[in-house]
Design an enzyme around this catalytic site. Structure first.
Site, PDB file in Angstrom:
ATOM      1  N   ASP A 159     -17.737  -7.203  29.774  1.00 30.16           N
ATOM      2  CA  ASP A 159     -18.632  -8.366  29.819  1.00 30.16           C
ATOM      3  C   ASP A 159     -17.947  -9.523  30.557  1.00 30.16           C
ATOM      4  O   ASP A 159     -18.564 -10.223  31.367  1.00 30.16           O
ATOM      5  CB  ASP A 159     -19.007  -8.784  28.391  1.00 30.16           C
ATOM      6  CG  ASP A 159     -19.501  -7.596  27.588  1.00 30.16           C
ATOM      7  OD1 ASP A 159     -20.488  -6.976  28.007  1.00 30.16           O
ATOM      8  OD2 ASP A 159     -18.869  -7.249  26.565  1.00 30.16           O
ATOM      9  N   HIS A 187     -20.115  -7.512  21.295  1.00 30.81           N
ATOM     10  CA  HIS A 187     -20.441  -6.770  22.521  1.00 30.81           C
ATOM     11  C   HIS A 187     -21.843  -6.185  22.345  1.00 30.81           C
ATOM     12  O   HIS A 187     -22.024  -5.032  21.993  1.00 30.81           O
ATOM     13  CB  HIS A 187     -19.434  -5.658  22.793  1.00 30.81           C
ATOM     14  CG  HIS A 187     -19.894  -4.737  23.886  1.00 30.81           C
ATOM     15  ND1 HIS A 187     -19.980  -5.134  25.196  1.00 30.81           N
ATOM     16  CD2 HIS A 187     -20.357  -3.467  23.850  1.00 30.81           C
ATOM     17  CE1 HIS A 187     -20.455  -4.142  25.918  1.00 30.81           C
ATOM     18  NE2 HIS A 187     -20.700  -3.108  25.130  1.00 30.81           N
TER      19      HIS A 187
HETATM   20  P1  NAI Z   1     -20.224  10.117  26.536  1.00 30.71           P
HETATM   21  O1  NAI Z   1     -21.323  10.544  25.652  1.00 30.71           O
HETATM   22  O2  NAI Z   1     -20.178  10.564  27.957  1.00 30.71           O
HETATM   23  O3  NAI Z   1     -18.845  10.562  25.874  1.00 30.71           O
HETATM   24  C1  NAI Z   1     -18.545  10.383  24.523  1.00 30.71           C
HETATM   25  C2  NAI Z   1     -17.596  11.489  24.119  1.00 30.71           C
HETATM   26  O4  NAI Z   1     -17.173  11.225  22.789  1.00 30.71           O
HETATM   27  C3  NAI Z   1     -18.251  12.874  24.120  1.00 30.71           C
HETATM   28  O5  NAI Z   1     -17.482  13.763  24.904  1.00 30.71           O
HETATM   29  C4  NAI Z   1     -18.234  13.266  22.649  1.00 30.71           C
HETATM   30  O6  NAI Z   1     -18.035  14.664  22.443  1.00 30.71           O
HETATM   31  C5  NAI Z   1     -17.041  12.461  22.144  1.00 30.71           C
HETATM   32  N1  NAI Z   1     -17.028  12.276  20.687  1.00 30.71           N
HETATM   33  C6  NAI Z   1     -18.067  12.106  19.840  1.00 30.71           C
HETATM   34  N2  NAI Z   1     -17.641  12.032  18.582  1.00 30.71           N
HETATM   35  C7  NAI Z   1     -16.297  12.130  18.622  1.00 30.71           C
HETATM   36  C8  NAI Z   1     -15.279  12.153  17.622  1.00 30.71           C
HETATM   37  N3  NAI Z   1     -15.575  12.049  16.326  1.00 30.71           N
HETATM   38  N4  NAI Z   1     -13.994  12.290  18.018  1.00 30.71           N
HETATM   39  C9  NAI Z   1     -13.687  12.415  19.323  1.00 30.71           C
HETATM   40  N5  NAI Z   1     -14.598  12.436  20.308  1.00 30.71           N
HETATM   41  C10 NAI Z   1     -15.889  12.291  19.959  1.00 30.71           C
HETATM   42  O7  NAI Z   1     -20.168   8.531  26.430  1.00 30.71           O
HETATM   43  P2  NAI Z   1     -19.436   7.488  27.387  1.00 30.71           P
HETATM   44  O8  NAI Z   1     -20.341   7.100  28.481  1.00 30.71           O
HETATM   45  O9  NAI Z   1     -18.087   8.009  27.720  1.00 30.71           O
HETATM   46  O10 NAI Z   1     -19.340   6.226  26.426  1.00 30.71           O
HETATM   47  C11 NAI Z   1     -18.536   6.244  25.265  1.00 30.71           C
HETATM   48  C12 NAI Z   1     -18.822   5.044  24.393  1.00 30.71           C
HETATM   49  O11 NAI Z   1     -18.464   3.851  25.039  1.00 30.71           O
HETATM   50  C13 NAI Z   1     -20.302   4.876  24.007  1.00 30.71           C
HETATM   51  O12 NAI Z   1     -20.358   4.536  22.636  1.00 30.71           O
HETATM   52  C14 NAI Z   1     -20.754   3.715  24.853  1.00 30.71           C
HETATM   53  O13 NAI Z   1     -21.836   3.034  24.260  1.00 30.71           O
HETATM   54  C15 NAI Z   1     -19.496   2.882  24.848  1.00 30.71           C
HETATM   55  N6  NAI Z   1     -19.411   1.855  25.897  1.00 30.71           N
HETATM   56  C16 NAI Z   1     -18.839   0.661  25.562  1.00 30.71           C
HETATM   57  C17 NAI Z   1     -18.688  -0.339  26.490  1.00 30.71           C
HETATM   58  C18 NAI Z   1     -18.077  -1.658  26.107  1.00 30.71           C
HETATM   59  O14 NAI Z   1     -18.096  -2.562  26.955  1.00 30.71           O
HETATM   60  N7  NAI Z   1     -17.516  -1.867  24.928  1.00 30.71           N
HETATM   61  C19 NAI Z   1     -19.151  -0.158  27.865  1.00 30.71           C
HETATM   62  C20 NAI Z   1     -19.703   1.145  28.140  1.00 30.71           C
HETATM   63  C21 NAI Z   1     -19.826   2.113  27.178  1.00 30.71           C
END
Ligand code: NAI
Length: 327
Positions: A159, A187
């Protein structure tokens, strides 16, 4: 040569993981003199995908990468962790209520907090990226009573970087001439990007823009940027989120520039009327691996109302996870 730093990444097979791991392994997280040992945590069905990513990390022949372990066991993943990047989370799916979302994430972040408590290195630094990031960090912190609370942080650096970029576009000033921007609060769509203390080449940024632009363009553009990326790209921000995670930890470890600060969501000490213990975004300076909330800023009425609204949302999320027995 130096002892490797153990960096644990959860959700390693996800899209942020894919953008993040190569940059950690190449030295961009901790610097060019620090060898890295990676520990990847994934859920069992995604272990094979994580192994594929590890094969590509091998094939990059990064001189600083001394080893990769892949596991679905948090106790193993956080063993000796110096830096923990908690990226994996349960996304909100259609029709899911906030309570369900918080409960599902409690099932992830509570055991991970416990594993950090039991197994991480004494100097562990935790960054929560997975949403709802602030409250997930709160859950992990509560499950790790032996780890100093201030080591649990959540990411608002994306952000912050979005706000820098928007202000740069508006004023024509390069991003490296803009300092002292702040993201306050959660966030989420209620976050408040504050330019009232920001400077452009040492001069007031607020005087370079008007309040209507702030209220009607800047703030909503920054707050809704994630949705705009999904709309345009057909997938949520990944490379920019990974970049922000790198920036967050790099700044925490290496320090902010003299006269500048950054934005991090950190446990509140009560500063600026934010209830103690909430993990809320603040202006922070960093030095020697620790951070301090910038004190004494004047908060005008425009800012006060917006900070309060975002903090109110964080307090409601805390009440909800308390009600669910997650903290
Ligand atoms: P994604 O769905 O591509 O990857 C998430 C991964 O986490 C998947 O491979 C899944 O198997 C794994 N996962 C789920 N539960 C788990 C557990 N208990 N232990 C270990 N791994 C686990 O999602 P992406 O795009 O990589 O995003 C990840 C997170 O980051 C989302 O929650 C998204 O909303 C968040 N995010 C936060 C931002 C911020 O500014 N704070 C910005 C962009 C995304």
């Amino acid at each position: 040569s130096r002892t490797p730093v153990t960096v644990t990444v959860t959700g390693a097979a996800g899209q942020i993981g894919y953008a993040l791991l190569f940059r950690v392994a190449s030295g961009q997280l901790l610097g060019p003199d620090t060898p890295v040992r990676l520990r990847l945590l994934e859920i069992t069905p995604a272990l094979s995908a994580a192994e594929g990513t590890a094969m590509e990390l091998d094939d990059s022949a990064f001189p600083l990468l001394t080893g990769i372990d892949i596991t679905d066991d948090p106790d193993v993943a956080f063993d000796g962790a110096n830096v923990a990047l908690l990226v994996g989370a349960r996304p909100r799916t259609k029709g899911m209520e906030r309570g369900d979302l918080l409960e599902a994430n409690g099932g992830i972040f509570k055991p991970q907090g416990r594993a950090i408590n039991g197994h991480a290195a004494d100097d562990v630094k935790v960054l929560v990226v997975g949403n709802p990031a602030n409250t997930n960090a709160l859950i992990a912190k509560a499950a790790a009573p032996d780890v100093p609370a201030e080591r649990f942080t959540a990411m608002t650096r994306l952000d912050h970087n979005r706000a820098l970029s928007q202000l740069s576009k508006k004023t024509g000033a390069p991003v490296d001439q803009i300092s002292r921007l702040t993201i306050w609060g959660n966030h989420s769509a209620t976050q408040y990007p504050d330019v009232f203390h920001a400077e452009i080449a040492g001069k007031s940024a607020a005087e370079a823009v008007d309040e209507a632009w702030l209220a009607d363009e800047f703030i909503p553009t920054v707050a809704k940027r994630g949705a705009a990326i999904i709309e345009a790209r057909g997938a949520s921000s990944a490379a920019s989120a990974a970049n922000a995670a790198i920036d967050h930890v790099h700044t925490w470890v290496n320090g902010t520039k003299e006269g500048d600060w950054t934005s991090m969501a950190v446990p509140s000490d009560g500063s600026y009327g934010v209830p103690e213990g909430l993990i809320s975004s603040f202006p922070v300076t960093t030095a020697n691996g620790s951070y301090e909330i910038v004190q004494g800023l004047d908060i005008n009425a425009f800012s006060r109302a917006r900070i309060d609204a975002s903090v109110r949302e964080l307090a409601e999320e805390r009440e909800a996870v308390r009600g669910l027995g997650l903290i």
